[in-house]
Motif scaffolding. Structure first.
Motif, mmCIF file in Angstrom:
data_model
loop_
_atom_site.group_PDB
_atom_site.id
_atom_site.type_symbol
_atom_site.label_atom_id
_atom_site.label_comp_id
_atom_site.label_asym_id
_atom_site.label_seq_id
_atom_site.Cartn_x
_atom_site.Cartn_y
_atom_site.Cartn_z
ATOM 1 N N TRP A 186 0.845 -1.195 0.000
ATOM 2 C CA TRP A 186 0.000 0.000 0.000
ATOM 3 C C TRP A 186 0.875 1.237 0.000
ATOM 4 O O TRP A 186 0.702 2.155 -0.791
ATOM 5 C CB TRP A 186 -0.916 -0.040 1.217
ATOM 6 N N LEU A 187 1.829 1.237 0.895
ATOM 7 C CA LEU A 187 2.707 2.391 1.021
ATOM 8 C C LEU A 187 4.123 1.866 1.030
ATOM 9 O O LEU A 187 4.406 0.874 1.671
ATOM 10 C CB LEU A 187 2.481 3.080 2.360
ATOM 11 N N VAL B 269 7.639 3.832 1.479
ATOM 12 C CA VAL B 269 8.449 5.041 1.503
ATOM 13 C C VAL B 269 9.695 4.754 2.304
ATOM 14 O O VAL B 269 9.684 4.726 3.518
ATOM 15 C CB VAL B 269 7.686 6.224 2.118
ATOM 16 N N GLY B 270 10.783 4.555 1.577
ATOM 17 C CA GLY B 270 12.050 4.314 2.241
ATOM 18 C C GLY B 270 11.962 3.132 3.181
ATOM 19 O O GLY B 270 11.611 2.038 2.768
ATOM 20 N N ASP B 271 12.213 3.396 4.460
ATOM 21 C CA ASP B 271 12.264 2.291 5.411
ATOM 22 C C ASP B 271 10.888 1.895 5.924
ATOM 23 O O ASP B 271 10.747 0.942 6.642
ATOM 24 C CB ASP B 271 13.174 2.668 6.583
ATOM 25 N N TYR B 272 9.879 2.655 5.561
ATOM 26 C CA TYR B 272 8.547 2.344 6.090
ATOM 27 C C TYR B 272 7.643 1.797 4.996
ATOM 28 O O TYR B 272 7.371 2.469 4.010
ATOM 29 C CB TYR B 272 7.931 3.602 6.689
ATOM 30 N N LEU C 136 -2.283 0.216 10.489
ATOM 31 C CA LEU C 136 -2.785 1.214 9.534
ATOM 32 C C LEU C 136 -3.924 0.626 8.705
ATOM 33 O O LEU C 136 -4.908 1.298 8.406
ATOM 34 C CB LEU C 136 -1.652 1.694 8.622
ATOM 35 N N PHE D 138 -6.943 0.451 10.686
ATOM 36 C CA PHE D 138 -7.544 1.783 10.697
ATOM 37 C C PHE D 138 -8.425 1.995 9.474
ATOM 38 O O PHE D 138 -9.472 2.629 9.551
ATOM 39 C CB PHE D 138 -6.425 2.827 10.748
ATOM 40 N N LEU D 139 -7.979 1.424 8.359
ATOM 41 C CA LEU D 139 -8.773 1.505 7.132
ATOM 42 C C LEU D 139 -10.148 0.869 7.336
ATOM 43 O O LEU D 139 -11.180 1.467 7.040
ATOM 44 C CB LEU D 139 -8.002 0.814 6.010
ATOM 45 N N GLU E 6 -12.282 2.950 9.838
ATOM 46 C CA GLU E 6 -13.006 4.079 9.249
ATOM 47 C C GLU E 6 -14.124 3.577 8.337
ATOM 48 O O GLU E 6 -15.176 4.190 8.228
ATOM 49 C CB GLU E 6 -12.050 4.948 8.439
ATOM 50 N N SER F 40 -5.348 7.208 15.198
ATOM 51 C CA SER F 40 -4.331 7.759 14.292
ATOM 52 C C SER F 40 -3.076 8.153 15.058
ATOM 53 O O SER F 40 -1.960 7.947 14.573
ATOM 54 C CB SER F 40 -4.864 8.930 13.465
ATOM 55 N N LEU F 41 -3.261 8.707 16.249
ATOM 56 C CA LEU F 41 -2.070 9.059 17.018
ATOM 57 C C LEU F 41 -1.294 7.808 17.418
ATOM 58 O O LEU F 41 -0.061 7.799 17.431
ATOM 59 C CB LEU F 41 -2.465 9.869 18.251
ATOM 60 N N MET G 63 0.696 6.686 14.523
ATOM 61 C CA MET G 63 1.814 7.617 14.344
ATOM 62 C C MET G 63 2.932 7.311 15.336
ATOM 63 O O MET G 63 4.109 7.288 14.991
ATOM 64 C CB MET G 63 1.281 9.034 14.585
ATOM 65 N N LEU G 64 2.536 7.080 16.574
ATOM 66 C CA LEU G 64 3.527 6.798 17.618
ATOM 67 C C LEU G 64 4.249 5.490 17.328
ATOM 68 O O LEU G 64 5.466 5.381 17.518
ATOM 69 C CB LEU G 64 2.828 6.736 18.980
ATOM 70 N N VAL H 126 16.200 6.970 3.264
ATOM 71 C CA VAL H 126 15.344 8.149 3.226
ATOM 72 C C VAL H 126 13.893 7.714 3.385
ATOM 73 O O VAL H 126 13.346 7.015 2.543
ATOM 74 C CB VAL H 126 15.522 8.903 1.898
ATOM 75 N N TRP I 8 6.108 14.307 12.906
ATOM 76 C CA TRP I 8 6.363 13.556 14.138
ATOM 77 C C TRP I 8 7.828 13.125 14.185
ATOM 78 O O TRP I 8 8.506 13.248 15.205
ATOM 79 C CB TRP I 8 5.433 12.338 14.218
#
Lengths: 651, 533, 99
Positions: free
Chosen positions: A96-97, A99-102, A166, A169-170, A173, A211-212, A215-216, B369, B452
C-alpha cells in the motif's frame, strides 16, 4: 493503587505479551483474500449497478456473506488441524505504502482470534442479511440497503483480518462510514440524520486515538505491522507502552460506545433494526474489544493502561445497565444493555491473560444472543407497525409465538440462566474479576443483577401482561424468512456455551494471547457461581414484583385512554410513583446515574460542540469585509513574526 | 570599471529550463493571437494554444526530470543550477513543475467550459462595460468573450513555475509578481455577480501588493545581511554568522509574511475567503490548487536552503502560524453558510496541515530516506490540488437563474436530485476530511508522520484534533445534500460539456488512485529528494 | 557617509507607507502608499549596495521599478473598473464579501 500493583505483576515476571509470528499462506488459505473480496464485490455491484439490480439485488447481497462464511468455515477447520505454533497464517496482497524504510503491506492475517471474528461476522451477518430480505421487503430502496450491508461486512472483515494497524484503521473508518450510511438510511426522519451525524463525529474523536497510536508506532518502531510492533514492544519504555495503550483505549471507547464516548449508540437506534442487530450489537461495537485483545502485547507492558481499560469497562457496564432500566423504547433498552455487555468484555480484556479468552468468549455468545434479541425486537416492531414503545406492547407471546420463544432464549442467555451460553461466559468474567480485585468483582456482580432486572422488565412489558396495543395495531407473526434466522440465533444462544467445554476457547486463543493465568479465589468457584445465580434471581424477582402480571393495571390504565401525549406523560408519572414506592433507593441511583450520563457526559460533549460553534460564530465576525482591517491583521502578524524570531534568538 | 571587452554574455541552459520557456512562449503567442486572429476564431485557437503549450511543457518536464544529474546519492539530491546560478532545476522543482502543469491543464478545461452560460465562457464579455448596462447586454448578445483569460492564465503559470525554481531572491520576487498580477485581473472577470468579483480583485490586489512590499523589504534586509541574493551565499553567511543579527532575523520574518500570505496562512489569510468567494469559480479552482503548490515550493526552498542554518530561529514562528492556521480555518468553517466560502476556509485549514509537515523540518535519517518534510508536502499538495479542483468544478454546476447557487441551504436534497454529482462531491469532501482510501488520508498521514519524525509531535496532536473538527463541517454538507429535505425552489444541476465532466472524472479518479495505490506518486515525491543548493 | 542613516530613512518611509495603507480610504491613495513602501525598499537596496561595494543592489532597484510599473498598470485597471461600477473609489465601500 492496589489494582495497579496487582495488574503489574505480569511485567515483573518478565512476561511481555505474545509476539505475532505468522507463516505464509498455502492450500486453501491462499483464498483468504476472497473472504473479503466477495462482499466487496457485492457492494460494488449493488451500489454501482443501480436500478438494474433491484430485482435480484437482495439475493446477491445474501449470497456474498454466505459464500464468505463457507470459505471461512473451511479455513477454520483447516486451522483446527494444525499445530499450535502454525496457527497464524498471513497473506500479502499488495504494497500500500512504500516510503524508504517504512512499508505498509496490504496483508491479511488469519489466526485463531481473527478466525473466530470472521466466523461471527459472516455467520451472524448472513443470518441478518436473510432476515433483512423480509424486514425490508416493503422498502423501495432495499437494494441500496443490501449494498450498504455488504459494504459494512467488507470493512469489518478488513478490520479483523488486517495485519497492520494502519490497515486496521482503514477497516475502522470503513465500518464507521457504513454505519453512518445505515443509521441515516431513513433520512426522512430528522432524528435519523442527527443521529448519523452524532455517530460520525463522536467516532472521529475515538479515531484521534487510533491515528495518534499509529503515528507513535511508526515513530517508535518504524512500522505499524502486528509483527513489527509485537516484536519491538519488549524493547520500549513503559511510558511509550502506556501512552500507546491509552490511545488505543480512546479508539476502542469511540467504536465500542464506552464511557465517555458512549452517547452515540443510543441515538444510533434510529437506523433499521437489522442494522442495530448487526452493527450496533453483534459486530462493529465489539471492534474495541478486538483491538484491546489484539494489542495484548502492548497492554501487557502497560499496567496503567490496563487499569484504565478495566475502569472504563466497569463504569460502562454499570452505566449501560442503568440506562437499560430507564428506557421505554425497546431498542434503546437493548442498546443500553449492549453497552453494558461490552463493558463486561472490556473489563475482562483489561484484566489481562486471565481474562482475554473470556472477553472473546463473551463477545461471541453476546453476538448470538444480542443479535437474536434485536432481530426479535425488529420482529415485534414489524408486528406493531414500527412502534418501539414497550408501553404499547404486552401479551405479544400469543400473537407472535416464535418471536417470543426465540426472544426468551436470548433473554435467558443474557441474564445468565444456568445452561445458556451467557451463563458460562459471564460467570467466567465475574470469576476472573474477583480473582483480580474484589472491587471489580462486586461491580461485575452488581451489573449481573441489574441486567437481570431490566431484561426481565423488557420481557414482561413486551410479551406478558395485558394488551396495550394501539387501536390500529393487529400483531401477527413475521414471515419465515425472518423467523428462521431467529431460530438459528436462538439455538446459538443456547448452545454457545460449548465453546468453553474443556477450556477449548482458552487453548484455542493461546497462540494469540498466551496461556490463561488463573487466580485463586477466596471461595470455591462453585460458591461464587451460586452467588451469581442468586443475584440474578434477585434482579428477576424485583422486576417481577414491579412489572409482573399482577402489576399491569397501573401500567395500562392511562395508556388505554388515548394515544395522546398527555396519556403517555401520565403513564410516566404513574410509573415514577410506582417506582418511588417500590424501590426508592434504586430509583434515586438510577436517576443520579442517568443524570450523570445526560448532563455531565453528554453535556460535556454538547458543551464542547457549542463552545467550538460559538467561537466560530464570533471569530467569523473578525472577517469584517473591510480591506483595511485585513491589512491591519497582516501588519500585526508581520510585527508578531519579527518579534517572535527576535525573541527566540535573544532569549 | 567594467569594460565592454570584458563583458561575457550570461550562460543560459536552454535545455534545462525549456518547460518554462515553452509556457511563456505559448503565453506570448496567445497575446499575438488576440491581436491578429479574427474574433470568431479566437476561442478555439486560444484554448488550443494554451492546452497544447501546457501539454508540451509537461512532456518536456518529464524529459528534464529524467536527465537530472545526481549530485548526492545519499540525500537523493539531483539537478543543477542554471542561468548563472539564478535558477535551480532539481528533483523538487521538477516534481512541482509536473504537478503545476497537470493542474493548470485541468484548469484550462474549466476555463474553456461554454455550455453552462449558453455558449459563452463564465468570464465577463467585456470587462470594461458596466454590469447591467446596454453595452454589456450588447456584448453578450454579440457573443463577445474575453479570450485574454487564456494568455493571462499562461503568464500566471509561468510565474508559478519560476517561483519555486528561483535560486535568487530577486528572481523570486519577480516570479511572485508575474504569478500574482494576472491572477488579480482574472479574479475580477466574472460574468455574473460582477460587483463581488471586482471587490475580490481589488482586495486581492491591494493586500497582495501590501504583502509583496513586506516580502521585498525582507529581501533587502537579507541582502544587507549576506551581500548576495543567491540562496547558497545566504546559507553560507547564516552558517558563518555568530549571535543574533537583526538584519537576518528581520529579513526572515518579513519574507515569511510574503510567502505565508500566498499560501493563505493565518494571520495573513484574511484575503482567502473573500477572494475565493468572489472570483469566478474556475479561477478559484486554479488559484486554490496552483498558487498553493507554487508558494509552498518557494517557502520550502527559501527556508530550507537559505535559512536552514537558522531553523531554530524560525521554527517557533512556523509552529505558531501552523497551529493558528489550522484552528482559524477549521473553526470558522463550521459556521459558514456558503459552500464556496466554506471551501475557502477549508483551504486555509489545509494550508495549516501542510505547514505542519513543513514545520517538522525532517530530512530523513542517514542512509535510508523515509518520508521527509519535502516529500510529504509535495505529495500532499498534489493530492489536495486534484480534490480541490474537482470540488470547485462541481460547484460550477449547481445553478439557478442567477448563476451558481452556493448557499448551503440551497444544496439541501441535492443527493436526491443528482445522486452521482452529490456523491462525487461527498467523496471529495471525505478526501478533504482525510478518510482512508482517499488521497487526503495518505497526504495527512505523510505530513503528520514527517512532522512527528522531526520532533514536532505537539503540532501533530493539534493537527489531528483539528482534522476531527474539520470533519464536522464536511459532514454537515453531506448531511445537507443527502439527509435534508430541499427548500422551496430546488437548484438545477446544469449538464456541462465534456470539458467539465472530464475535469470532475479525472480529479475523482486521481483522488481514489492516490488513496488506494499512492505508491507510484509517493515514490516520485520521494525520488524528488532534497533541494539542490 | 554612514549607511545607517539611509536605512533609518528607508525604514521610516516604509512605515509611513504601511500606515498610509491602513488609514487612507481612497483606493488610489492606498495604492500610492504601497508604492511608497516599494520605494523605501529601493532606498534600502541602494544603501546596502553601497555598503557592500557591489552593484547587485542597484540592479535590484531597477527590477523593482519595472515590477512596480507593471503593478500600476494592473492596479489602476482594477481600481478604475471598480470606480466605474460603484461610482466610488473608497476601499471601505467595497465590503459585500465578509464573515
Amino acid at each position: 493503587m492496589s489494582p495497579l500493583a496487582l495488574s503489574g505483576t505480569p511485567l515483573a515476571s518478565g512476561e511481555a505479551g505474545v509476539p505475532v509470528v505468522p507463516t505464509a499462506v498455502d492450500g486453501v488459505f491462499s483464498l483468504l483474500w476472497l473472504v473479503v473480496a466477495l462482499p466487496a464485490l457485492g457492494a460494488l455491484v449493488l451500489l454501482v449497478g443501480g436500478r438494474r439490480t433491484d430485482r435480484w439485488g437482495h439475493l446477491l447481497g445474501c449470497a456474498m456473506p454466505i459464500g464468505s462464511f463457507l470459505l471461512a468455515l473451511v479455513m477454520f477447520v483447516q486451522l483446527l488441524g494444525r499445530d499450535h505454533e502454525d496457527r497464524q497464517v498471513a497473506q500479502t496482497l499488495w504494497t500500500w505504502l512504500d516510503v524508504g524504510d517504512y512499508t505498509v503491506q496490504m496483508g491479511l492475517l488469519f489466526d485463531p482470534l481473527s478466525a473466530l471474528f470472521v466466523l461471527l461476522i459472516t455467520g451472524v451477518g448472513s443470518l441478518i442479511h436473510i432476515y433483512s430480505v423480509g424486514y425490508m421487503a416493503h422498502d423501495d430502496r432495499r437494494r441500496r440497503f443490501f449494498g450498504y450491508l455488504n459494504l459494512f461486512v467488507t470493512a469489518m472483515l478488513v478490520l479483523v483480518l488486517a495485519d497492520d494497524y494502519l490497515a486496521v484503521f482503514l477497516g475502522w473508518e470503513g465500518v464507521g462510514l457504513a454505519s453512518y450510511l445505515l443509521i441515516g438510511f431513513w433520512a426522512h426522519k430528522d432524528s435519523a440524520a442527527t443521529a448519523a451525524n452524532k455517530a460520525f463525529v463522536v467516532n472521529r474523536v475515538g479515531d484521534l486515538g487510533m491515528s495518534l497510536a499509529v503515528m507513535l508506532m511508526v515513530a517508535t518502531f518504524g512500522t505499524s505491522s502486528f509483527v513489527g510492533v509485537s516484536a519491538g514492544m519488549p524493547e520500549t519504555s513503559e511510558a511509550v507502552a502506556t501512552v500507546l495503550g491509552l490511545l488505543l483505549l480512546l479508539a476502542a471507547c469511540g467504536k465500542s460506545a464506552q464511557v465517555p464516548l458512549q452517547s452515540w449508540l443510543l441515538d444510533a437506534m434510529e437506523g433499521p433494526t437489522p442494522v442495530s442487530a448487526l452493527i450496533h450489537a453483534a459486530t462493529m461495537v465489539t471492534a474495541g474489544v478486538y483491538l484491546v485483545v489484539r494489542s495484548n502485547f502492548v497492554y501487557e507492558l502497560a499496567p496503567v493502561a490496563q487499569t484504565a481499560v478495566v475502569i472504563v469497562g466497569l463504569v460502562t457496564l454499570l452505566v449501560g445497565a442503568v440506562i437499560g432500566c430507564a428506557k421505554d423504547d425497546i431498542k434503546k433498552a437493548l442498546a443500553g444493555s449492549t453497552m453494558s455487555q461490552i463493558g463486561y468484555m472490556m473489563l475482562a480484556a483489561g484484566i489481562g491473560p486471565a481474562g482475554y479468552a473470556f472477553a472473546i468468549f463473551h463477545l461471541l455468545t453476546h453476538g448470538f444472543f444480542k443479535a437474536n434479541m434485536f432481530l426479535g425486537a425488529g420482529s415485534v416492531m414489524h408486528a406493531t407497525n414500527d412502534d418501539v414503545d414497550m408501553r404499547h406492547y404486552g401479551a405479544l407471546r400469543k400473537a407472535a409465538p416464535i418471536t417470543f420463544a426465540t426472544f426468551a432464549f436470548g433473554y435467558l442467555a443474557i441474564i445468565g440462566f444456568p445452561g445458556f451460553s451467557g451463563f458460562f461466559s459471564k460467570d467466567h468474567i465475574i470469576e476472573a474479576a474477583f480473582g483480580e480485585n474484589w472491587v471489580y468483582g462486586v461491580g461485575a456482580l452488581l451489573g449481573a443483577g441489574i441486567t437481570a432486572f431490566y431484561m426481565t422488565r423488557v420481557m414482561l412489558m413486551t410479551f406478558f401482561g395485558e394488551r396495550r396495543w394501539r387501536p390500529d395495531v393487529h400483531p401477527h407473526e413475521s414471515p419465515a424468512v425472518m423467523t428462521t434466522p431467529l431460530v438459528v440465533l436462538a439455538a446459538g444462544s443456547l448452545v454457545g456455551g460449548v465453546l468453553i467445554l474443556g477450556d477449548w476457547i482458552v487453548e484455542w486463543l493461546e497462540p494469540v494471547v498466551g496461556p490463561e493465568e488463573h487466580h485463586e479465589l477466596f471461595v470455591p468457584a462453585i460458591v461464587l457461581t451460586g452467588l451469581i445465580v442468586l443475584t440474578v434471581l434477585a434482579g428477576v424477582a424485583v422486576a417481577w414484583s414491579r412489572y409482573g402480571p399482577s402489576q399491569t393495571i397501573a401500567d395500562t390504565a392511562p395508556t388505554r385512554v388515548s394515544a395522546a401525549t398527555r396519556a403517555a406523560r401520565a403513564d410516566l408519572y404513574g410509573d415514577a410513583l410506582n417506582e418511588a414506592v417500590f424501590m426508592r433507593p434504586g430509583q434515586k441511583l438510577t436517576a443520579a446515574l442517568v443524570y450523570v450520563d445526560d448532563v455531565l457526559i453528554d453535556g460535556t460533549v454538547n458543551a464542547l460542540a457549542a463552545l467550538v460553534g460559538g467561537t466560530s460564530g464570533t471569530a467569523r465576525r473578525l472577517q469584517t469585509g473591510f480591506v483595511r482591517s485585513y491589512a491591519l491583521t497582516m501588519l500585526g502578524g508581520a510585527l508578531l513574526a519579527i518579534a517572535a524570531t527576535l525573541a527566540v534568538t535573544l532569549s | 570599471m567594467i569594460l565592454l571587452a570584458e563583458f561575457e554574455s550570461p550562460k543560459v541552459e536552454y535545455a534545462t529550463i525549456s518547460p518554462l520557456l515553452i509556457v511563456v512562449g505559448a503565453a506570448i503567442l496567445g497575446v499575438l493571437v488576440e491581436a491578429f486572429v479574427p474574433r470568431a476564431w479566437r476561442y478555439p485557437v486560444q484554448v488550443g494554444v494554451a492546452a497544447l503549450g501546457l501539454l508540451i511543457a509537461l512532456a518536456d518536464t518529464v524529459r528534464v526530470g529524467l536527465a537530472l544529474d545526481t549530485l548526492d546519492a545519499g540525500l537523493l539530491a539531483r539537478g543543477s543550477l542554471a542561468v548563472e546560478n539564478s535558477m535551480v532545476v532539481d528533483g523538487p522543482t521538477v516534481f512541482l513543475w509536473g504537478t503545476l502543469l497537470v493542474m493548470s491543464l485541468i484548469s484550462v478545461l474549466l476555463f474553456a467550459e461554454r455550455r453552462l452560460e449558453g455558449g459563452l465562457t463564465s468570464f465577463a464579455g467585456q470587462a470594461a462595460a458596466l454590469p447591467g448596462t446596454d453595452a454589456e447586454r450588447e456584448a453578450s448578445t454579440r457573443g463577445i468573450e474575453h479570450t485574454e483569460v487564456f494568455p493571462l492564465l499562461l503568464f500566471a503559470v509561468t510565474g508559478m513555475l519560476l517561483f519555486p525554481a528561483s535560486n535568487d531572491l530577486l528572481l523570486m520576487f519577480v516570479a511572485l509578481e508575474v504569478l500574482s498580477l494576472p491572477l488579480y485581473l482574472l479574479c475580477g472577470l466574472a460574468r455574473r455577480r460582477r460587483l463581488l468579483s471586482q471587490e475580490a480583485a481589488m482586495k486581492y490586489f491591494l493586500l497582495g501588493a501590501f504583502s509583496s512590499a513586506f516580502f521585498l523589504y525582507g529581501v533587502a534586509l537579507i541582502y544587507g545581511f549576506a551581500g548576495s541574493f543567491e540562496l547558497a551565499d545566504i546559507d553560507a553567511a547564516v552558517s558563518a554568522s555568530s549571535g543574533a543579527n537583526a538584519y537576518l532575523l528581520g529579513g526572515i520574518g518579513l519574507m515569511a509574511v510574503g510567502l505565508l500570505f500566498k499560501v493563505g496562512a493565518a494571520p495573513f489569510h484574511a484575503w482567502t475567503p473573500d477572494v475565493y468567494q468572489g472570483a469566478p469559480t474556475a479561477v478559484t479552482a486554479f488559484m486554490a490548487a496552483c498558487t498553493k503548490i507554487a508558494a509552498f515550493g518557494a517557502l520550502m526552498r527559501v527556508f530550507y536552503v537559505a535559512f536552514g542554518g537558522a531553523s531554530w530561529d524560525w521554527r517557533p514562528l512556523m509552529w505558531v502560524v501552523a497551529i493558528l492556521t489550522m484552528v482559524v480555518g477549521s473553526v470558522i468553517a463550521i459556521t459558514q453558510t456558503d459552500v464556496k466560502r466554506m471551501l475557502a476556509y477549508s483551504s486555509i485549514a489545509h494550508a495549516g496541515f501542510v505547514l505542519v509537515g513543513f514545520a517538522g523540518v525532517y530530512a530523513g535519517t542517514g542512509d535510508v530516506v523515509g518520508v521527509t518534510s519535502v516529500s510529504s508536502v509535495l505529495f500532499y499538495l498534489a493530492a489536495y490540488g486534484f480534490s480541490t479542483i474537482g470540488a470547485f468544478a462541481i460547484i460550477t454546476l449547481v445553478r439557478d437563474a442567477g448563476g451558481e447557487t452556493t448557499a448551503l441551504s440551497r444544496w439541501a436534497g441535492l443527493g436526491r436530485e443528482a445522486p452521482v454529482l452529490a456523491g462525487t462531491f461527498a467523496f471529495f469532501l471525505l478526501a478533504f476530511a482525510g478518510i482512508p482510501l482517499t488521497s487526503g488520508f495518505i497526504g495527512k498521514w505523510a505530513v503528520f508522520a514527517a512532522a512527528w519524525a522531526g520532533g514536532a509531535w505537539p503540532l501533530v496532536v493539534v493537527a489531528v484534533v483539528m482534522s476531527a473538527v474539520a470533519a464536522f463541517f464536511y459532514v454537515r454538507v453531506i448531511v445537507a445534500m443527502f439527509f435534508s429535505d430541499p427548500v422551496d425552489i430546488k437548484p438545477a444541476v446544469a449538464v456541462p460539456s465534456i470539458l467539465t465532466t472530464g475535469v470532475i472524472t479525472v480529479t475523482a479518479l486521481a483522488t481514489v488512485a492516490l488513496g488506494v495505490v499512492p505508491g507510484p506518486v509517493l515514490d516520485l515525491a520521494q525520488q524528488a529528494g532534497a533541494f539542490v543548493r | 557617509m554612514n549607511t545607517e542613516h539611509y536605512l533609518t530613512l528607508s525604514a521610516l518611509l516604509f512605515t509611513i507607507g504601511a500606515t498610509g495603507v491602513l488609514v487612507r480610504r481612497n483606493a488610489i491613495v492606498v495604492f500610492m502608499s504601497v508604492e511608497l513602501m516599494l520605494n523605501a525598499t529601493n532606498l534600502a537596496f541602494v544603501s546596502f549596495s553601497r555598503a557592500h561595494g557591489q552593484l547587485d543592489g542597484q540592479v535590484a532597484a531597477f527590477f523593482v521599478m519595472v515590477v512596480a510599473a507593471a503593478e500600476v498598470v494592473v492596479g489602476l485597471a482594477i481600481i478604475v473598473a471598480i470606480f466605474r461600477s460603484r461610482r466610488s473609489a473608497s476601499v471601505d465601500d467595497a465590503s459585500l464579501l465578509k464573515y
